[in-house]
Motif scaffolding. Sequence first.
Motif, PDB file in Angstrom:
ATOM      1  N   THR A 171       1.098  -1.070   0.208  1.00  0.00           N
ATOM      2  CA  THR A 171      -0.135  -0.234  -0.022  1.00  0.00           C
ATOM      3  C   THR A 171       0.926   1.329  -0.431  1.00  0.00           C
ATOM      4  OG1 THR A 171      -0.372  -0.018   2.396  1.00  0.00           O
ATOM      5  CG2 THR A 171      -1.952  -0.756   1.401  1.00  0.00           C
ATOM      6  N   ASN A 172       1.919   0.607  -0.240  1.00  0.00           N
ATOM      7  CA  ASN A 172       3.331   2.171  -0.134  1.00  0.00           C
ATOM      8  C   ASN A 172       3.230   2.743  -1.573  1.00  0.00           C
ATOM      9  OD1 ASN A 172       3.506   1.679   2.864  1.00  0.00           O
ATOM     10  ND2 ASN A 172       5.338   0.474   2.039  1.00  0.00           N
ATOM     11  N   TYR A 173       3.171   4.427  -1.922  1.00  0.00           N
ATOM     12  CA  TYR A 173       3.307   4.545  -2.924  1.00  0.00           C
ATOM     13  C   TYR A 173       5.421   4.987  -3.599  1.00  0.00           C
ATOM     14  CZ  TYR A 173      -0.730   6.931  -0.367  1.00  0.00           C
ATOM     15  OH  TYR A 173      -1.984   6.889  -0.113  1.00  0.00           O
ATOM     16  N   ASP A 174       6.345   4.137  -2.097  1.00  0.00           N
ATOM     17  CA  ASP A 174       7.415   4.944  -2.632  1.00  0.00           C
ATOM     18  C   ASP A 174       7.664   3.656  -3.644  1.00  0.00           C
ATOM     19  OD1 ASP A 174       8.637   2.668  -1.072  1.00  0.00           O
ATOM     20  OD2 ASP A 174       7.152   3.108   0.555  1.00  0.00           O
ATOM     21  N   THR A 175       8.974   3.694  -3.729  1.00  0.00           N
ATOM     22  CA  THR A 175      10.284   2.953  -4.586  1.00  0.00           C
ATOM     23  C   THR A 175      11.068   2.203  -3.921  1.00  0.00           C
ATOM     24  OG1 THR A 175      11.460   4.732  -5.477  1.00  0.00           O
ATOM     25  CG2 THR A 175       9.321   4.749  -6.547  1.00  0.00           C
ATOM     26  N   LEU A 176      10.818   1.943  -3.326  1.00  0.00           N
ATOM     27  CA  LEU A 176      11.750   0.988  -2.396  1.00  0.00           C
ATOM     28  C   LEU A 176      12.451  -0.634  -2.672  1.00  0.00           C
ATOM     29  CD1 LEU A 176      11.459   3.203   1.146  1.00  0.00           C
ATOM     30  CD2 LEU A 176      13.283   3.587  -0.829  1.00  0.00           C
ATOM     31  N   LEU A 177      10.662  -0.885  -2.880  1.00  0.00           N
ATOM     32  CA  LEU A 177      11.024  -2.256  -3.121  1.00  0.00           C
ATOM     33  C   LEU A 177      11.016  -2.900  -4.094  1.00  0.00           C
ATOM     34  CD1 LEU A 177       7.517  -3.387  -1.599  1.00  0.00           C
ATOM     35  CD2 LEU A 177       9.177  -4.424  -0.659  1.00  0.00           C
ATOM     36  N   GLU A 178      11.260  -1.682  -4.877  1.00  0.00           N
ATOM     37  CA  GLU A 178      11.817  -2.425  -6.276  1.00  0.00           C
ATOM     38  C   GLU A 178      13.251  -1.955  -5.988  1.00  0.00           C
ATOM     39  OE1 GLU A 178       8.494  -0.402  -5.872  1.00  0.00           O
ATOM     40  OE2 GLU A 178       8.355   0.510  -7.609  1.00  0.00           O
ATOM     41  N   GLU A 179      13.350  -0.900  -5.678  1.00  0.00           N
ATOM     42  CA  GLU A 179      14.965  -0.585  -5.368  1.00  0.00           C
ATOM     43  C   GLU A 179      15.698  -1.945  -4.515  1.00  0.00           C
ATOM     44  OE1 GLU A 179      15.355   3.436  -4.048  1.00  0.00           O
ATOM     45  OE2 GLU A 179      14.386   3.910  -5.508  1.00  0.00           O
ATOM     46  N   ALA A 180      14.607  -2.009  -3.723  1.00  0.00           N
ATOM     47  CA  ALA A 180      15.796  -3.951  -3.305  1.00  0.00           C
ATOM     48  C   ALA A 180      15.253  -4.839  -3.552  1.00  0.00           C
ATOM     49  CB  ALA A 180      14.122  -3.560  -1.816  1.00  0.00           C
ATOM     50  N   ALA A 181      14.396  -4.999  -4.239  1.00  0.00           N
ATOM     51  CA  ALA A 181      14.496  -6.006  -5.589  1.00  0.00           C
ATOM     52  C   ALA A 181      15.608  -5.808  -6.664  1.00  0.00           C
ATOM     53  CB  ALA A 181      13.080  -6.033  -6.359  1.00  0.00           C
ATOM     54  N   ILE A 182      16.165  -4.959  -7.338  1.00  0.00           N
ATOM     55  CA  ILE A 182      17.436  -4.546  -7.991  1.00  0.00           C
ATOM     56  C   ILE A 182      18.957  -5.300  -7.245  1.00  0.00           C
ATOM     57  CG2 ILE A 182      19.172  -3.202  -9.024  1.00  0.00           C
ATOM     58  CD1 ILE A 182      15.831  -1.772 -10.534  1.00  0.00           C
ATOM     59  N   GLU A 183      18.657  -4.470  -5.820  1.00  0.00           N
ATOM     60  CA  GLU A 183      19.691  -4.745  -5.011  1.00  0.00           C
ATOM     61  C   GLU A 183      20.298  -6.238  -4.702  1.00  0.00           C
ATOM     62  OE1 GLU A 183      19.246  -2.333  -1.163  1.00  0.00           O
ATOM     63  OE2 GLU A 183      19.233  -0.149  -2.461  1.00  0.00           O
ATOM     64  N   GLU A 184      18.730  -7.185  -4.214  1.00  0.00           N
ATOM     65  CA  GLU A 184      19.060  -8.247  -3.566  1.00  0.00           C
ATOM     66  C   GLU A 184      18.787  -9.208  -5.067  1.00  0.00           C
ATOM     67  OE1 GLU A 184      19.367  -9.139  -0.927  1.00  0.00           O
ATOM     68  OE2 GLU A 184      19.331  -7.451  -0.796  1.00  0.00           O
ATOM     69  N   GLY A 185      19.426  -8.293  -7.041  1.00  0.00           N
ATOM     70  CA  GLY A 185      19.464  -9.538  -7.778  1.00  0.00           C
ATOM     71  C   GLY A 185      17.881 -10.580  -7.661  1.00  0.00           C
ATOM     72  N   GLN A 186      16.795  -9.695  -7.959  1.00  0.00           N
ATOM     73  CA  GLN A 186      15.535 -10.588  -7.447  1.00  0.00           C
ATOM     74  C   GLN A 186      14.638 -10.097  -8.777  1.00  0.00           C
ATOM     75  OE1 GLN A 186      14.002 -12.930  -5.912  1.00  0.00           O
ATOM     76  NE2 GLN A 186      15.882 -12.828  -4.707  1.00  0.00           N
ATOM     77  N   PHE A 187      14.513 -11.088 -10.007  1.00  0.00           N
ATOM     78  CA  PHE A 187      13.999 -10.647 -11.047  1.00  0.00           C
ATOM     79  C   PHE A 187      12.290  -9.822 -10.830  1.00  0.00           C
ATOM     80  CE2 PHE A 187      17.501 -11.874 -12.468  1.00  0.00           C
ATOM     81  CZ  PHE A 187      17.871 -10.861 -13.405  1.00  0.00           C
TER      82      PHE A 187
END
Length: 991
Positions: free
Chosen positions: A111-127
């Motif tokens: 329900t968050n509006y920020d982009t932190l989850l997308e950025e974290a996915a990239i940092e963890e090498g997750q697609f």
Amino acid sequence: MVDNFLDTSIKKIKEASENNKLVIFVGAGVSANSGIPTWSELIKSLSKDLGDFDIDKSPELFLKIPQYYFNERGEKEYFEKLDEIFLKNKYKTNPIHKEIFKLKPTHIITTNYDTLLEEAAIEEGQFFHTVKYDLHLPYNNFNKTIIKMHGDFEHRNIVLKEDDYLNYSKNFTLIESYIKSLIATNTVLFIGYSVNDPNFNLIFQWVKNILSSHFQPAYLIENSKEFSRIEHSYYKNRGINILYKNEIEGLPFTDVFNSNNVRGNALYNFLNYFNTFDKRKEINDLEGVYEKLSCFEDLNFIMPDQITKRLNIKSLAYDLFGDRTLTTLENENPLIDIFSNIESFSDKTIFNKISKIFLKANIRGVSTDKELIIEFEDNDDFINSLITKIIKTDSTINPTTPNNLTSIFEGKDYESMLRLGYVFYKQNQFHDSYTVFKTISIKAFKDKKYLIYYISEFNRKHLGNFLMNNSKKISEDLKIEIQDINLEEIYDTLPSIEKKSISFLTDIQNFNFIYKVQNKINKHVNALKNTKRTVENNGFSIDSTLQRSFTELTNIWMFLESNYLCIDIYSEIKSLYLSFVEGIFVSYSTQNNSTGETFFNDLPINKIEELDIFEVYIIMTKLKTKDLSQILTDYNVNEIVISEPALEFVMHTLETLVNDVLNNKIKDKSENYLYNLLTLLSRSKLNVDHANRIGSKLKLLINEEVYFNEFKYINRFIVSSANKNLLNQNLISQLLNSYLNAYLKNRRILEFDTVGLYSNLAKIYADYNSYPLDEDTITNVVNVVNIDYKAENRNLIYNTLQSVVYPIFSILKSEEKEIIKILTKSILEKIISAQSPLDSKTISFYESMLLSNVLEANTSINKLIIEGTCKLIENQNESLKTHPDPIYIGLHALTNMYKFDHLNLEEIKDYLKMLGGHVEYFDLIFNIEGVKLTNLNLLVYINEEEMESLMKQEKFKNSVYELFEEKLEDLTLEKRKDILSKIYTRRYKNL
């Protein structure tokens, strides 16, 4: 509340993760630890501009205040205010994001509006595919999604004010439906919410009202409250299991944020407890090992490498050197602990399950580098039983299929279903096999039998590829269907626990594993060749290469066959068996040539002394006959010892194969099996009983429908056995009668007999000459001769006499011989009276008549052949040469006539200069000056006196030396010495 509930809940969440069934809801409590305002802080900031409402006392204002702000200030100022609150700083991901991705969710909803989850996915090498509004959903390429269910600032579609919630179904139609389906079918974990969070309650009630009792139990992490029995029970009855942090005694603490961020640290440590749960709870070794290996239980055979990979124990390896044990250099690990303390288990159920899995992997025991910990008593029985079962099915060629195929698919017996598809595959009924596996796939998927489903799809893909490449009748619709089967996509969508059991298939799918095994076996074969050279040159070698090769090949063979994998039609698989068989005969042909008395003389050579059932089966079923013949020739294998059980297997299989060939069942396969067996048996050490039993079976194949290859391999066995005096006279008589009767029914049979089976049978029979041929058969043959003669069909009468009658002339009765003599004399008189040059057919006929001693030579015809051949040589034109070459026919006939005293030197001596230099055989026999030998085999036709004369010619002598030296290059040093001392030097040293 006891902590068993918490532990059980964590296990269920991790199990959902393993099965790709975990969905995580991420709330503002996660982003807050990166400095982003919480929802409460956002509402308070808006309320200040409107008059500072008391939202703590009036929670219902959480939706109204944003709506008031929008209505009061308008859209422009509304978003400017939100931008001011959320975008004034650059926020970074925090350690909690990393722990969320460690849980391996399939989908994340926020329900968050920020982009932190997308950025974290990239940092963890997750697609992960990010969904921000409805039109993003159809473009999901990763099967994993981050769903921003309340939109984001980039697209100005955030859900915050009251109207946004009221119009949610209209604005987020697809996302709403998708989220409902995910919650209904997956395990849901809420992180960053509290039960008092209005956002959480709105989401949960929204889904609960629609899905009712179909709602899956959900979990919510509560790290800011103490455990409340009343609250826990209340929400549990509504489908929410609250997991309280304070339920964990002695929870390890890591200060990842500053000490003032109590909630952040608490949530991080709670999630870290989840991710390290297995290690912290110290799961029972027995249960832990079984949990890792249980995914293999539905396989009929398991590759040992699969076991070692799943156990993931340091320095654990499968011993190929003969013991076939799991060996580790460490004396302390779960595996050693389990099998060192068997007696301590009161309930051996799990232990027995592990043992059975090991049996299926051809693992005989568990050991350290110092001692054997356990040896499974039933291992050899299980493996031998499995081998016997596979061989029985495969070597039969035509395993029976059930009469009522529909009944098989009505139940749950997937083993029988897979076997049925595999039977069709073995019968070369690839389209039927494809159809069966397609039916299994559909049924298994519905029943959630994912291992069966993947095996069926695996087979369907490979059978489909084979059909497309080898069948002209395949429909376009079927081609499209086959091309649409994507095994990688199918594998990716399977639950993780199922992936573990079939991950090995992905290596086989791209043939990586096959290539690895091929390289290993090739190394084994090369090592065996080195051993052979060492031993045969009086060296010494103790080598376990042979056993490693056997174990490697046997394991991959059992894995493919017992799990019904339809890929041995590929050249990559066939090359495995070819290398393996080469290794067999490298070993078998190794000879210890040592003659001196040494310590090593008493040590046995590690080699194959006789072929067992498995080796015979592989040779028979997995090789092309030409490849088998080449291997036997390359290693000079002429007397193969086959074990008694293997011989009985051969006899039983031979009977089946002969019947299959006669009934034209699976023609290509049954013929290949038969030809391989006959090639092997032709070089085998048999007793009289076995040889005659085999000959009796082969007699059935000599009929009017016999084909070239059958003649070739029947002839190979008959001649080989006769040379060893293994065939009794009665059998030879029966074989010859069968041939003659077949000829009477189909006179073209001789066209197929290019290997001379008939003439060889006649020669063998003439040597025995005890059992008489069938009188009616001989009478019918003589009648055919008379009919041909009266019909004045020259070519037909030549062929009948030359190919059928003359080979058995010496064994005919006197009255039958007289009929043939009179008829032959009449033919010769016509030849003489014509006084015209003789064509090739007439010369061959005349030569056959002489060599069969039917009549004496006729000088007039001899002269016609000599002069006619000279004329051909004089007028020869290279560009107009025909096949067969008439010059070769004439010179070859003259050579044979001279060699067998049907032509004297006086008749031909004046023509030798003209006739020489065209045919090597002629030049050798007539000692033509300047002859150069190109074929050592021709030396068998000359006697010692002729040889001495020829060796006085420098050109001939040098050509002999060159040919010998060529052959010697292929021999071992010891054999070269033997040849040189006994033949080469002794015969030619004084020349």
